[in-house]
Structures are given as C-alpha cells and as structure tokens.
Design an enzyme around this catalytic site. Sequence first.
Site, PDB file in Angstrom:
ATOM      1  N   SER A   1       0.792  -1.236   0.000  1.00 17.81           N
ATOM      2  CA  SER A   1       0.000   0.000   0.000  1.00 17.81           C
ATOM      3  C   SER A   1       0.817   1.276   0.000  1.00 17.81           C
ATOM      4  CB  SER A   1      -0.960   0.002   1.208  1.00 17.81           C
ATOM      5  OG  SER A   1      -2.026  -0.891   0.996  1.00 17.81           O
TER       6      SER A   1
ATOM      7  N   SER B   1      -6.065   3.089   4.509  1.00 28.07           N
ATOM      8  CA  SER B   1      -5.558   2.290   3.391  1.00 28.07           C
ATOM      9  C   SER B   1      -6.670   1.579   2.626  1.00 28.07           C
ATOM     10  CB  SER B   1      -4.532   1.256   3.902  1.00 28.07           C
ATOM     11  OG  SER B   1      -3.662   0.862   2.876  1.00 28.07           O
TER      12      SER B   1
ATOM     13  N   LYS C   1      -0.105   3.819  -2.530  1.00 37.57           N
ATOM     14  CA  LYS C   1      -1.124   4.857  -2.372  1.00 37.57           C
ATOM     15  C   LYS C   1      -0.536   6.250  -2.201  1.00 37.57           C
ATOM     16  CE  LYS C   1      -4.469   1.496  -0.769  1.00 37.57           C
ATOM     17  NZ  LYS C   1      -4.462   0.404   0.173  1.00 37.57           N
TER      18      LYS C   1
END
Length: 395
Positions: free
Chosen positions: A64, A119, A67
Amino acid sequence: MRKLMKSVVGMLMPVLLFSTIGASPVQAMVTPPSTHAQSAALIDVTSGRILYSKDGDKELRIASLTKIMTAIVAIEEGKLDDKVKVSPSAFAKEGSSLFLKLGEEMTLENMLYGLMLRSGNDAASAIAEHVGGSEEGFVLLMNKKAEQIGLTHSHFMNPHGLDAEGHYSTANDLARLTAYALHNPVFKRIVATENKSAPNPNESWEYSWHNKNKMLRLYDGADGVKTGYTKKAFRCLVSSATRDGQQLAAVTLNDGDDWNDHAKMLDFGFEHFPLVEIAKHEQPVQNMELVTGRGFKYPLAEGEQEALTKKLVLLDQRSQAETAGSNSTTGPSFGLAGRIDMQLHGEVIGSIPVYRKGSYIPPEPKVEDAALGSAMDVTTWLSVWKAVLSRLLSP
C-alpha cells in the site's frame, strides 16, 4: 517576441536542470544505522538528498505504499470537492477497506483521507476511476508521474498496491516520491492527520478513521506518511518527521521491526545531517553588483561544509541585454544575470539564480498558492520561472 522567448528559454534550461538535482548520496563519513529491512532509504525532504540507503535500488513489491503515488496524482489531477461514486469494480475490493457501499458518493478529499489513514482499497479504485476515467487510465497517469519526477526503478499496475506482476518500486524511488509529495500542502496535511471523520450518507453515524501509522504517536515530530502490507511484500513503511524546521522521510521494505528501525533512521538523520543555510534570499554576491534570487539550504554532515564550493556562472552580455529592458507591458526590469552552482565534493547539488541589484526579482511562491487541486512543480523554483515568463511574454 519569438527571439526574446528563445533567449529566455535558452538561459533558463541549464538552471532548471540543475534545480532538480540536489540528491547527492552520502559518502561514507558516519556510521549508518542498522535495520532489519530488505531495503531502506532516508531522505531530506527539502533538498532531496538521500542520507542513507540499504539496497536502495532493489526493485521490490511495495504493497500500500503505492497509495502515496495514488494520492499525489489524484490531488494534482482532480478536484477535492468533486463527488466520487463507488462503482461495482471498486465496491468490496479485497484487502483493507473503508467498507463503502455500492453507488455511495463521497468527496475526493474525504476519500483521500480514507485512502491514506485506513488504506482503503475500495477508495483507491474509486479515486482512480474518477480521476483517470478508468483504473487503467489512472495507472497511466501514475507511471507518467513516476517518469516526470525521475523514478527510474518503479512501475505501477494498479492504484492500491495489491500484489501484481510488474508492480514494483525501490526504497530510493519511494523516498524521492515521498519528498516530492510532501511539498504539496494538501498531501502533507492529510498524511499528518491522526483522526478524521466524514459524512456517511447511508447511516446515522459518521465515518471515523484512525490513522494506522503508529509513528504519529510513537515518534516526536512525526507527521506522515503510509503503512503497507501484503503476504508477498511483507511489512512496508514510509514515515516522516519534522524537527527544528527540517523534515526527513524514511522508507523500509520487508521489515519486521519497522517502527523501531524508522525511529533509528530518523534519529540518525537529525543528529548527523542538520539542514544548513548556505545562501539567503537577496544576499549580495561578493565583489559583484549582484544578489541571489532565493535562499538555499542543504543537509550537511560534520566536516562537509569545508568541501562545499560555489561557482558563479554569468550569462553573456547579449543575453542579458535582450532580457533587461523595461517597458509598460513587461513591467519591472528583468535582471537575471546568471546563477550560482552549489557543489559538494565536486558534484552539483543545486543552483540558485542571481540578479543585478535593483532589478525585478520574482518572489518565491507561497505554499498555499500551489495548493488545492493544482499541479505542484518539482521545485517551487520552477513555478517562479513560470511567473517570470508570463510577465515577460504578456502582450
């Protein structure tokens, strides 16, 4: 007019190219911290200098941490007050989730909070489809941005970071990406937020998101950035902290003791590489009728200041004459006279413009002027030049 523009651009290009360097790696002069990470990096956000790197160019899965790129592309390309609708492909996305309902609408700004604090993979897909027209279209924007800011060991296949072949980055690239993103005030505000509430159109209660990044609570001065985990990438983390006006960002990939390792890395940077003011804004140039166009700061280890040199590069007189005139349409005299190249151990680490005393010196833009929904430049220096060109070339 065309001749003037050609002359100005010819003068600006060398300076702009130098302005994007500022990332010289540290030579072996201090004992680096030990970490449990497969790959790690530490960067000074202001200068872009990599202060520590362990297998920093090794291409790995990043979970993640993806992101970070999703957020900065969405901020630059989208409008924060736009309503983002959850499509069937974004709904119930596997992995971490905001548990958004099918067809639910939320502002892009609130969805970005959910993306970075919790997330949310559903938020990542919804944002990508809204900003990029499709997830595939958004991924093109992600890779274009990676190329633009010089991430030479990164490639993105999706906006959320779920494991996929061809989806990878490195600790060094993620450090550079994070430093770039932290110059955007919207991104900086979001990742520093510990708790955020947002309207919930389907329930009587509001969404309430608590940031998964424990560094915000564990480390003095922490102000970002993002956690990550998949079964193949393992634990990944990017953290940032600010002390005495200096902001650092740390990256670890596949690190089972990341909270402690990040504290050690950040301590190392603050202790051994304080941010030093090398030049002030409008500082006189010795023995010349010139002043600097902006200040310059750089993180230096003990003893490095003696290895720092400054080289004055002047424009030729013809170029100066073509751009020095003042009239009713161009406004104050444009007195660009050249630049000063800052060199450390013989390597250029940055460059600042110099102007003739009494001439027009373009102001450095305020942080808020580069904010909501507009593209942030690689440096504030670049946006200054856009203002100068606009002034010079206006009819």
